[in-house]
Motif scaffolding. Structure first.
Motif, PDB file in Angstrom:
ATOM      1  N   GLN A  83     -15.267  -7.024  17.214  1.00 32.78           N
ATOM      2  CA  GLN A  83     -14.298  -6.970  18.302  1.00 32.78           C
ATOM      3  C   GLN A  83     -13.677  -5.595  18.344  1.00 32.78           C
ATOM      4  OE1 GLN A  83     -11.557 -10.276  18.577  1.00 32.78           O
ATOM      5  NE2 GLN A  83      -9.931  -8.976  19.410  1.00 32.78           N
ATOM      6  N   SER A  84     -13.494  -5.105  19.572  1.00 39.40           N
ATOM      7  CA  SER A  84     -12.878  -3.793  19.722  1.00 39.40           C
ATOM      8  C   SER A  84     -11.395  -3.867  19.403  1.00 39.40           C
ATOM      9  CB  SER A  84     -13.066  -3.300  21.150  1.00 39.40           C
ATOM     10  OG  SER A  84     -12.297  -4.097  22.041  1.00 39.40           O
ATOM     11  N   GLU A  85     -10.809  -2.720  19.247  1.00 36.93           N
ATOM     12  CA  GLU A  85      -9.359  -2.667  19.129  1.00 36.93           C
ATOM     13  C   GLU A  85      -8.763  -3.171  20.431  1.00 36.93           C
ATOM     14  OE1 GLU A  85      -5.766   0.558  18.305  1.00 36.93           O
ATOM     15  OE2 GLU A  85      -7.856   1.096  17.906  1.00 36.93           O
ATOM     16  N   GLU A  86      -7.737  -3.994  20.346  1.00 35.93           N
ATOM     17  CA  GLU A  86      -7.201  -4.668  21.519  1.00 35.93           C
ATOM     18  C   GLU A  86      -6.285  -3.743  22.325  1.00 35.93           C
ATOM     19  OE1 GLU A  86      -5.783  -9.231  22.406  1.00 35.93           O
ATOM     20  OE2 GLU A  86      -4.948  -8.227  20.652  1.00 35.93           O
ATOM     21  N   ASN A 123      -3.637  -8.610  27.680  1.00 36.66           N
ATOM     22  CA  ASN A 123      -4.281  -8.043  26.496  1.00 36.66           C
ATOM     23  C   ASN A 123      -5.785  -8.118  26.726  1.00 36.66           C
ATOM     24  OD1 ASN A 123      -1.715  -7.939  25.513  1.00 36.66           O
ATOM     25  ND2 ASN A 123      -1.999  -9.476  23.916  1.00 36.66           N
ATOM     26  N   SER A 159      -9.932  -6.967  25.226  1.00 34.57           N
ATOM     27  CA  SER A 159     -10.792  -6.493  24.138  1.00 34.57           C
ATOM     28  C   SER A 159     -12.239  -6.767  24.488  1.00 34.57           C
ATOM     29  CB  SER A 159     -10.431  -7.189  22.817  1.00 34.57           C
ATOM     30  OG  SER A 159     -10.652  -8.593  22.912  1.00 34.57           O
ATOM     31  N   LEU A 215     -12.080   0.714  26.056  1.00 32.10           N
ATOM     32  CA  LEU A 215     -12.381  -0.142  24.912  1.00 32.10           C
ATOM     33  C   LEU A 215     -13.626   0.389  24.219  1.00 32.10           C
ATOM     34  CD1 LEU A 215     -11.853  -3.657  26.582  1.00 32.10           C
ATOM     35  CD2 LEU A 215     -10.235  -2.416  25.112  1.00 32.10           C
ATOM     36  N   LEU A 228     -16.400  -0.371  20.975  1.00 25.57           N
ATOM     37  CA  LEU A 228     -16.927  -1.299  19.982  1.00 25.57           C
ATOM     38  C   LEU A 228     -18.231  -0.740  19.431  1.00 25.57           C
ATOM     39  CD1 LEU A 228     -16.930  -4.039  18.494  1.00 25.57           C
ATOM     40  CD2 LEU A 228     -18.071  -5.020  20.500  1.00 25.57           C
TER      41      LEU A 228
END
Length: 706
Positions: A31-34, A41, A43, A158, A160
């Protein structure tokens, strides 16, 4: 990307989720940084934590968690919203990206239907690798619009990175699979047939019919007709035990340049969604059943009849009744020396003229309504031919009252009428006086009138008959009052030189009205057309004044010149120019969708639906809108003034009025963050009502900003 491949891709994601769930590990979720903000929010999530040597595709998702009360939009968001846009060009080891759209929800904002998502949504993304088995870097630049009572554009990046490996994440795979199951199936997999889509000639409604072997329960439909199209809430009816779905969708605004073949997405609960690209139908499919119309009860009819009567009564003192007033005064002056029986008969005839016009107008509006055409109060003044006819008549009447010429009949006819007492001819004149006065009252609206007209034109034929009957009785009440008490005429001064003064005053009033009609004609037809008509009418008056009275040449010339203004306006048609004006308010052009866009950005919008032929509109403008403190409020930048010019027919304005249950003007409404559906003002504006509505619409509630 839409198409037949979307089902296969969604199925692949579901299959991958099942396989991966059998081999789940304890590796942390990919999961990417949110991205975190108050409304949303976001991600990137991936079902795979690593790229196995044989991996050719990735199943990832753009996950959005929306705060309470906020929403974002579908691929076809409606007129107001914006679909999410994702740029993957900065990513590495990507050959192709397929973005899938779960079925949307319906939202109503500012009176317009919009399609999108609330709470939580995951957009499944199918990624083909350029180099199978190699690491992947996903870099997504995301632009979305999130809305509550306000709309806030969000742009963020985003990132990832997925290295080589065999790890999987069951939670992410399940989440992607859940929303993949909500992606509508298409083509043959939809297992549905359609009789096509029918768009009426005016592009005001679209009708569809679908048949499915699996019965529908509580379906909803989402229609895509191209960019710039705003749709109302659909009327959905089921037949054949739920296997036939019939739907009719009102089209509020349409961009014909981008109009496409209708694509319809049908949802029936969370688990069933399908998309059908329809063909054009030659005729509109019939609904499986007709909805019963609720008829108003006796009390409602009595109440609306009284409202219509009061509205007609008030019309007698509205600014637009200068010509009506002059005609009434002229009748009273001429009646002073008559016997009471003749006075009574004359005013009854005038009242009959009013009622005849009202009943004729009701019949015409009913017939037009049955043919599905837009109808409304005063719309005859949108017709250049009608305006030319009124302008010609008033100009000739004014010239006659000024004494430029006298109407005379052939001597034989005068002798015959004289032997008969001339009373029949007098009654005919009184009848047409009442009719003409009623015609000239229609450019005005008055308190109570809007409610009565809206009730009539939205109801049955009997409702139209009742409302227009009592409206006519209210307008004819001065005539009926004098008919009931003819001694009131004797209160006028005895005939004398003062009558010549009154005659000149009445002529001046008619001349002012004729000049106003020339201004109206400029707006509905154009400058060249107006000047041409004015010159022809002037020639008609000169021929009546200077021509040899009673000669065949004069009568033939008058007959030709009386018809030429109507012929000229029919030949020349309408120009694109409008009547010149010097506006003190920086009005912007009416755009129904722009109201919603501006309000969603926190603006207050004041909408003024007006026309050159609407004298009540002109009175509101000069007495309220262009005077302080309202003028300052509309000029200081805190309020956006938006004007809808209905001088000429305009389907967008007509539909806007009908959606607000109005069929005449003036119409004013104020929109703002605290009043997204608008605060509708009375036909007769007041300073306090306008300022109060502006303040109320701009007062944002505390809950809206959370």
């Amino acid at each position: 990307m839409r198409g037949a491949n979307s089902l296969a891709m969604a199925g692949a994601v579901l299959g991958l989720s099942f396989v991966l769930s059998m081999f789940s590990s304890t590796v942390d979720a990919a999961q990417s940084e949110e991205f975190i903000s108050p409304p949303v929010n976001a991600s990137l999530i991936s079902a795979q934590d690593g790229i196995a040597p044989t991996t050719q595709t990735l199943s990832v998702g753009l996950a959005l968690k929306l705060s309470e009360g906020w929403k974002t939009y579908w691929r076809s968001p409606g007129e107001v919203g914006l679909a999410p846009q994702i740029d993957w060009t900065a990513s590495k080891n990507i050959a192709d990206v397929t973005f899938l759209w779960p079925a949307p929800e319906r939202f109503t904002a500012f009176g317009i239907e919009n399609f999108g998502y609330s709470d939580e949504v995951v957009f499944p993304v199918q990624i083909s690798l350029e180099r199978p088995g190699q690491p992947v870097e996903l870099k997504a630049n995301v632009q979305i619009l999130v809305c509550a009572d306000l709309c806030v554009p969000q742009e963020f990046d985003l990132f990832l990175s997925i290295p080589q490996g065999t790890g999987i994440d069951r939670a992410s795979a399940d989440s992607i699979a859940e929303f993949s199951a909500r992606v509508p199936v298409e083509g043959a997999d939809a297992n549905i047939t359609t009789s096509g889509s029918f768009l009426n000639a005016e592009l005001t409604e679209a009708t569809f019919e679908f048949t499915s072997p699996i019965p529908f329960d509580a379906p909803d439909i989402f229609v895509e007709l191209g960019d710039g199209t705003a749709l109302g809430k659909p009327d959905i009816r089921l037949g054949d035990q739920g296997r036939t779905l019939w739907a009719q969708v009102p089209i509020l605004t349409v961009n014909e340049a981008s109009l496409t073949v209708p694509t319809v997405t049908i949802t029936d609960g969370v688990q069933r969604a399908l998309t059908v690209v329809t063909d054009a139908a030659i005729v509109s499919p019939a609904p499986p059943f007709d909805r019963a119309r609720t008829s108003p009860d006796t009390f409602d009819l009595i109440s609306i009849a009284l409202i219509a009567f009061v509205g007609g009564l008030i019309l007698n003192i509205m600014p637009c009744v200068l010509p009506v007033l002059s005609i009434k005064l002229s009748s009273a002056v001429k009646s002073a020396s008559r016997p009471k029986a003749q006075i009574r008969a004359g005013f009854v005839a005038a009242a009959a003229g009013v009622m005849a016009f009202m009943w004729s107008l009701a019949a015409v509006l009913y017939v037009l309504q049955q043919f599905g055409l837009s109808v409304g109060w005063g719309i005859q003044f949108q017709s250049p031919v009608f305006v030319v006819l009124m302008f010609t008549l008033l100009s000739v009447f004014a010239a006659n009252l000024f004494g430029l010429f006298e109407f005379s009949l052939p001597s034989s006819l005068q002798t015959r009428l004289g032997n008969a007492g001339g009373h029949g001819a007098s009654l005919q004149a009184d009848f047409f006086t009442g009719t003409f006065g009623a015609v000239m009252a229609t450019p005005c609206s008055a308190p109570f009138l809007g409610s009565a007209i809206a009730f009539a034109l939205a109801g049955r034929g009997v409702d139209i008959a009742i409302v227009f009957t009592f409206l006519g009785l209210g307008l004819a009440s001065p005539y009926l009052l004098i008919a009931a008490a003819p001694q009131l005429v004797s209160a006028l001064p005895k005939p004398g030189r003062w009558m010549s003064v009154v005659k000149i005053i009445l002529a001046g009033l008619l001349l002012i009205t004729a000049l106003w009609l020339m201004f109206v004609l400029w707006g509905v037809a154009g400058a060249v057309q107006t000047v041409t008509v004015a010159l022809l009418v002037l020639a008609l008056i000169l021929m009546l004044t200077l021509g040899k009275r009673g000669s065949m040449f004069q009568m033939a010339s008058v007959a030709v010149l009386a018809v030429l203004p109507l012929v000229s306006i029919s030949i020349l048609g309408r120009a694109e120019t409008s009547a010149p004006s010097a506006e003190r308010i920086a009005w912007i052009a009416f755009d129904r969708g722009d109201i919603a866009r501006r309000v969603s950005q926190g603006e207050v919008v004041f909408v003024d639906v007006t026309a050159d032929w609407c004298l009540t509109c002109k009175a509101n403008k000069s007495l309220i809108l262009e005077r302080d403190p309202v003028l300052t409020s509309l000029q200081n930048g805190t309020v956006t003034p938006m004007q809808a010019d209905w001088t000429r027919p305009d389907d967008a304005i007509t539909r806007y009025l009908e959606n607000n249950n109005r069929y005449g003007i003036p119409f004013n409404a104020v929109y703002g963050p605290a009043a997204p559906d608008g605060i509708i003002l009375s036909e007769i504006l007041s300073t306090d009502s306008v300022l109060d509505a502006i303040a109320q619409a701009g007062t944002r509630r505390t809950a809206d900003t959370q």
